[in-house]
Design an enzyme around this catalytic site. Structure first.
Site, PDB file in Angstrom:
ATOM      1  N   ALA A   1       0.847  -1.185   0.000  1.00 39.71           N
ATOM      2  CA  ALA A   1       0.000   0.000   0.000  1.00 39.71           C
ATOM      3  C   ALA A   1       0.886   1.241   0.000  1.00 39.71           C
ATOM      4  O   ALA A   1       2.007   1.216   0.523  1.00 39.71           O
ATOM      5  CB  ALA A   1      -0.887  -0.012   1.234  1.00 39.71           C
TER       6      ALA A   1
ATOM      7  N   GLY B   1       0.627  -5.068   1.047  1.00 46.12           N
ATOM      8  CA  GLY B   1      -0.554  -5.176   0.188  1.00 46.12           C
ATOM      9  C   GLY B   1      -0.224  -5.840  -1.143  1.00 46.12           C
ATOM     10  O   GLY B   1      -1.099  -6.420  -1.782  1.00 46.12           O
TER      11      GLY B   1
ATOM     12  N   GLU C   1      -0.528  -9.393  -0.420  1.00 48.54           N
ATOM     13  CA  GLU C   1      -1.952  -9.697  -0.240  1.00 48.54           C
ATOM     14  C   GLU C   1      -2.662  -9.769  -1.601  1.00 48.54           C
ATOM     15  O   GLU C   1      -3.511 -10.631  -1.821  1.00 48.54           O
ATOM     16  CB  GLU C   1      -2.592  -8.648   0.670  1.00 48.54           C
TER      17      GLU C   1
ATOM     18  N   GLU D   1       4.475  -4.700   7.339  1.00 49.35           N
ATOM     19  CA  GLU D   1       3.685  -3.624   7.951  1.00 49.35           C
ATOM     20  C   GLU D   1       4.117  -3.336   9.385  1.00 49.35           C
ATOM     21  O   GLU D   1       4.031  -2.206   9.864  1.00 49.35           O
ATOM     22  CB  GLU D   1       2.187  -3.989   7.935  1.00 49.35           C
TER      23      GLU D   1
HETATM   24  N1  CAA Z   1       4.538   3.312  -0.502  1.00 49.68           N
HETATM   25  C1  CAA Z   1       4.952   4.462  -1.064  1.00 49.68           C
HETATM   26  N2  CAA Z   1       6.141   4.615  -1.692  1.00 49.68           N
HETATM   27  C2  CAA Z   1       6.946   3.535  -1.731  1.00 49.68           C
HETATM   28  C3  CAA Z   1       6.582   2.306  -1.145  1.00 49.68           C
HETATM   29  C4  CAA Z   1       5.304   2.207  -0.510  1.00 49.68           C
HETATM   30  N3  CAA Z   1       4.844   1.067   0.012  1.00 49.68           N
HETATM   31  N4  CAA Z   1       7.604   1.434  -1.317  1.00 49.68           N
HETATM   32  C5  CAA Z   1       8.559   2.087  -2.008  1.00 49.68           C
HETATM   33  N5  CAA Z   1       8.165   3.361  -2.255  1.00 49.68           N
HETATM   34  C6  CAA Z   1       8.906   4.414  -2.950  1.00 49.68           C
HETATM   35  C7  CAA Z   1      10.015   4.974  -2.090  1.00 49.68           C
HETATM   36  O1  CAA Z   1       9.507   5.938  -1.195  1.00 49.68           O
HETATM   37  C8  CAA Z   1      10.932   5.552  -3.140  1.00 49.68           C
HETATM   38  O2  CAA Z   1      10.388   6.769  -3.603  1.00 49.68           O
HETATM   39  P1  CAA Z   1      11.306   8.116  -3.622  1.00 49.68           P
HETATM   40  O3  CAA Z   1      12.408   7.777  -4.592  1.00 49.68           O
HETATM   41  O4  CAA Z   1      10.363   9.151  -4.096  1.00 49.68           O
HETATM   42  O5  CAA Z   1      11.809   8.304  -2.227  1.00 49.68           O
HETATM   43  C9  CAA Z   1      10.806   4.551  -4.288  1.00 49.68           C
HETATM   44  O6  CAA Z   1       9.583   3.852  -4.075  1.00 49.68           O
HETATM   45  C10 CAA Z   1      11.923   3.531  -4.329  1.00 49.68           C
HETATM   46  O7  CAA Z   1      12.019   2.936  -3.038  1.00 49.68           O
HETATM   47  P2  CAA Z   1      13.384   2.863  -2.202  1.00 49.68           P
HETATM   48  O8  CAA Z   1      14.257   3.989  -2.537  1.00 49.68           O
HETATM   49  O9  CAA Z   1      12.987   2.684  -0.767  1.00 49.68           O
HETATM   50  O10 CAA Z   1      13.992   1.524  -2.816  1.00 49.68           O
HETATM   51  P3  CAA Z   1      14.930   0.476  -2.063  1.00 49.68           P
HETATM   52  O11 CAA Z   1      15.355  -0.501  -3.123  1.00 49.68           O
HETATM   53  O12 CAA Z   1      15.957   1.132  -1.240  1.00 49.68           O
HETATM   54  O13 CAA Z   1      13.942  -0.305  -1.024  1.00 49.68           O
HETATM   55  C11 CAA Z   1      11.923  -1.454  -0.375  1.00 49.68           C
HETATM   56  C12 CAA Z   1      12.866  -1.057  -1.534  1.00 49.68           C
HETATM   57  C13 CAA Z   1      12.624  -2.429   0.568  1.00 49.68           C
HETATM   58  C14 CAA Z   1      10.711  -2.150  -1.020  1.00 49.68           C
HETATM   59  C15 CAA Z   1      11.483  -0.193   0.409  1.00 49.68           C
HETATM   60  O14 CAA Z   1      11.035   0.780  -0.526  1.00 49.68           O
HETATM   61  C16 CAA Z   1      10.374  -0.424   1.395  1.00 49.68           C
HETATM   62  O15 CAA Z   1      10.613  -0.931   2.470  1.00 49.68           O
HETATM   63  N6  CAA Z   1       9.102  -0.071   1.014  1.00 49.68           N
HETATM   64  C17 CAA Z   1       7.987  -0.184   1.909  1.00 49.68           C
HETATM   65  C18 CAA Z   1       7.469  -1.604   1.999  1.00 49.68           C
HETATM   66  C19 CAA Z   1       6.306  -1.685   2.977  1.00 49.68           C
HETATM   67  O16 CAA Z   1       6.423  -1.361   4.135  1.00 49.68           O
HETATM   68  N7  CAA Z   1       5.130  -2.172   2.479  1.00 49.68           N
HETATM   69  C20 CAA Z   1       3.948  -2.310   3.281  1.00 49.68           C
HETATM   70  C21 CAA Z   1       3.072  -1.117   3.133  1.00 49.68           C
HETATM   71  S1  CAA Z   1       1.703  -1.095   4.247  1.00 49.68           S
HETATM   72  C22 CAA Z   1       0.553  -2.145   3.577  1.00 49.68           C
HETATM   73  O17 CAA Z   1       0.752  -2.726   2.524  1.00 49.68           O
HETATM   74  C23 CAA Z   1      -0.731  -2.266   4.371  1.00 49.68           C
HETATM   75  C24 CAA Z   1      -1.647  -3.367   3.972  1.00 49.68           C
HETATM   76  O18 CAA Z   1      -1.475  -4.513   4.354  1.00 49.68           O
HETATM   77  C25 CAA Z   1      -2.834  -3.096   3.201  1.00 49.68           C
END
Ligand code: CAA
Length: 258
Positions: A65, A109, A112, A132
């Protein structure tokens, strides 16, 4: 329809939806969810379409998400808008088979969404997780339920409580993906599987999918009764007559979905 966050294409009986927010690793924002639902509606209406592939990019199927979109939301806003939760209900209840073609990050998500598909083909680079917990929340799109059913309590707890990711081979060993292939091949392999499914009787495929999904909701004897009713129902289909006649005449069946 013109979409901005996804792309849609069709090759004979197989339709493909490609998540397309590369700058955000295909994070699911509200617009993407609305577009995905609309694309699925289109594919459901298209009678010539027999199987759907959902995929992302080689780097990310979806990183979950959109955290930036969710960060400012209150509990009431989340609950009252339903935000993107209708997506998982829609994907989970989509009547035609869905093949998930996974590569790179399949997180939160994104996992999921993948778990709402029916067959999962993963590139060897795939990393799956429910992270999450790292941002102070928990899975909200069915992860605690679907992951637990897929891999059992202890691995699900480990993944959900630590946020730790697992690789494609481990996911396959746990039964969380159907098959793992080299990264150059995951999309081709998904198309191959989708074409195989699309060549079978659409009536039998639809009812078989329904029966397998009921295994998650019904007790064993009720589930077997449900299966048997669908099995009898298929004997009323032209595809059953065609399939059995083709077997006896030693030729390929021509299924019509009737
Ligand atoms: N939401 C919004 N933006 C995201 C994102 C997310 N879930 N995941 C990655 N991005 C964005 C980053 O912010 C970044 O954007 P900017 O360049 O503008 O800063 C871009 O994508 C590239 O990401 P990274 O620079 O972080 O890339 P990385 O290779 O260093 O890391 C990653 C990759 C490990 C996937 C890391 O981005 C990360 O941890 N993302 C979040 C993952 C997460 O927590 N997902 C769960 C979300 S909550 C959810 O899903 C709730 C539910 O159950 C419904």
């Amino acid at each position: 329809m013109d979409y901005e966050t996804i792309a849609m294409s069709k090759d004979g009986p197989v339709g493909t939806i490609t998540l397309n927010r590369p700058g955000a690793l295909n994070a699911l924002n509200e617009q993407m969810v609305k577009e995905l639902i609309s694309a699925l509606d289109e594919f459901e209406r298209d009678a010539s379409l027999r199987c759907v592939i959902i995929t992302g990019s080689e780097r990310a199927f979806s990183a979950g998400a959109d955290i930036k979109e969710m960060a400012g939301m209150t509990a009431v806003q989340m609950a009252m808008t339903g935000h993107f939760f209708p997506l998982w209900d829609r994907v989970g209840r989509f009547p035609k088979p869905i093949v998930g073609a996974l590569s790179g990050f399949v997180l939160g998500g994104g996992l999921e969404l993948a778990m709402s598909c029916d067959i999962l083909v993963a590139s060897e680079t795939t990393q799956l997780g429910q992270p999450e917990i790292d941002i102070g929340v928990m899975p909200g799109g069915g992860g605690t339920q679907r992951l637990t059913r897929a891999v059992g309590k202890y691995k699900a707890m480990e993944m959900i409580l630590t946020g730790k990711r697992i690789g494609a081979e481990e996911a396959k060993a746990l039964g969380l993906v159907s098959r793992v292939v080299p990264k150059e091949a995951y999309l081709t392999e998904a198309r191959k599987v989708a074409s195989e499914v699309a060549s079978r009787s659409p009536v039998a495929v639809r009812l078989a999918k329904m029966a397998v999904n009921k295994a998650f909701e019904m007790g064993l004897s009720d589930g077997i009764d449900f299966e048997r009713e669908l099995f009898y129902l298929l004997f009323a289909s032209e595809d059953k007559s065609e399939g059995m006649a083709a077997f006896m005449e030693k030729r390929s069946p021509q299924f019509k979905g009737k």
